[in-house]
Design a protein around this motif. Sequence first.
Motif, mmCIF file in Angstrom:
data_model
loop_
_atom_site.group_PDB
_atom_site.id
_atom_site.type_symbol
_atom_site.label_atom_id
_atom_site.label_comp_id
_atom_site.label_asym_id
_atom_site.label_seq_id
_atom_site.Cartn_x
_atom_site.Cartn_y
_atom_site.Cartn_z
ATOM 1 N N GLY A 49 -0.069 10.558 0.441
ATOM 2 C CA GLY A 49 -1.107 10.016 1.571
ATOM 3 C C GLY A 49 -2.143 11.047 1.753
ATOM 4 N N GLY A 50 -3.197 10.745 2.585
ATOM 5 C CA GLY A 50 -4.418 11.429 2.803
ATOM 6 C C GLY A 50 -4.160 12.852 3.494
ATOM 7 N N HIS A 76 0.830 -1.204 -0.042
ATOM 8 C CA HIS A 76 0.241 0.117 0.117
ATOM 9 C C HIS A 76 0.913 1.408 0.148
ATOM 10 N N LEU A 77 1.883 1.311 0.678
ATOM 11 C CA LEU A 77 2.770 2.545 0.713
ATOM 12 C C LEU A 77 3.436 2.874 -0.637
ATOM 13 N N GLU A 78 3.796 1.423 -1.037
ATOM 14 C CA GLU A 78 4.491 1.595 -2.546
ATOM 15 C C GLU A 78 3.468 2.343 -3.507
ATOM 16 N N ALA A 108 0.239 7.842 13.754
ATOM 17 C CA ALA A 108 0.480 8.496 12.314
ATOM 18 C C ALA A 108 0.002 10.042 12.499
ATOM 19 N N ALA A 109 0.280 10.746 11.514
ATOM 20 C CA ALA A 109 -0.126 12.149 11.727
ATOM 21 C C ALA A 109 -1.403 12.198 11.495
ATOM 22 N N GLY A 110 -2.171 11.360 10.411
ATOM 23 C CA GLY A 110 -3.526 11.414 10.177
ATOM 24 C C GLY A 110 -4.172 11.140 11.345
ATOM 25 N N SER A 165 -0.326 9.477 6.333
ATOM 26 C CA SER A 165 -1.700 9.209 5.991
ATOM 27 C C SER A 165 -2.399 8.928 7.384
ATOM 28 N N GLY A 166 -3.497 8.216 7.335
ATOM 29 C CA GLY A 166 -4.052 7.755 8.809
ATOM 30 C C GLY A 166 -3.549 6.750 9.504
#
Length: 327
Positions: A268-269, A109-111, A159-161, A134-135
Motif C-alpha cells: 500500500g502507499g 483492490h486490496l487483493e 486509514a493510516a495514509g 494505504s490512503g
Amino acid sequence: MITLGIESSCDETSIALLKEETIVANHTYSQEIHSEYGGVVPEIASRAHIQKIDRLCLKAIEEAGIGFTDIDLIAVTDRPGLAGALLVGISFGLGLHTGYDIPITGVNHLEGHIASVTLEQPDIGFPFLALVVSGGHTALYKVDDFGSYTALGHTIDDAAGEAFDKVGKLLGFTYPAGRAIEEEAGLYTGSERIPFPVARISDALLSFSFSGLKTAVKYYLEEKGEAFCRQNRPLICSSFQKAVIDSLIRNTKAAVKQTGIKTITLVGGVACNTTLRQELKKVFGDSVFFPSPKLCTDNAAMIAKAGYENFKRGFIRKPHMSPSGAL
Ligand code: KG4
Ligand code: ZN
C-alpha cells in the motif's frame, strides 16, 4: 500468457501488461488536480480517468509490442473504491472484453495490493501476513494463497495514509502529504518526542484507529500556536509518524503471536515510508518483504498479477457493476 491490468479505483489511472508474471508495461497517471482541493474530488477523478485511460492503454500496448488480440486476460479493479472512478475502468475493460472476446475478471483492490509484493519477490512462501497500509485502508490479513485471505483486523475509522494526509493539511502540506511528512520528520535530529496517543482497541481483534491521533495533533497545534508549530514542524512530524508506526508494529506483533506466522509483507502507499520499512526490519528482521515504491502506490501491475494468479487457480468472475464491499 498476456494479462492486461486496469486500475481506476481512486485518483490513479493505471494500465499494465504482464507476460506471465513479468511486467512488460506499467503506466500510471496520478491526478495532481486534487491537491488544489486538499483531497480527492470523486467527480473530477472520474472525468480525469476518462481523459487518460485509452491513451495509457495504447502506450502500454505499443511499449509491449503487441496487439489487442494478443491479450489473454483482462483484470480490472471493481471494488472497493469511488463508484464513478471504478466504473470508468470497468467499462473500459468490458468494452475490450466484448470487442475482442477476451476473458475478463474483476479484482478486489486490496487483493491487488497483497499481490504487489510477489511481482518482484515471487518466492515468498505461503502463508504470510499482509499489512495493507494505504490512503483508504489499513488492515492485517493472513494470506494462505492467492484468493485465500483471512481478515485479522482493520481500522475502525481513518486509514493510516488518510491520517498522514489530514495531519499534513493541518501543517500546510499539499495533498497527498505522506511523503512530505516523512521528509519533514527526517529533518528532526533530537531525541525528544511529543507523546501523541494512538488508541489501543483490542489485541484479539487487531483493530487500528487513527482519528484520535489526528485530533490530538490538531489540539496540539491550536494550543501551541502558529509560530511555535512552524518552527517545530520536524519534531511534530517525527512524533506523529512515530505514533503511526508504533501502532502498525504493535498490531503486527500481535498478529505474529496469534497466527504463529513469521513472514510479513508491507504493501500500500504508506509502505513507501522508509522509516516504517526500517522499523519493521528492526523488529522482524529478514522475514519482512515490501515492493519497490512504484508498486506500493496504486498501479495496474498488481491488479494484473492478482487476476493472473486467480485465473491460474481456475477462478475468474465478472466485474461487479455496483462497486461495494471489502475483502
Ligand atoms: O495505495 P495508495 O496509492 O492509494 C490507496 O489505495 O489509498 O496510497 C496513497 C497513500 C496516501 O495517503 C499517501 O499520503 C500515502 O499513501 N503515502 C505515504 C508515503 N507515500 C505515500 N505515507 C507515508 N509516507 C510516505 N512516504
Ligand atoms: Zn490502493
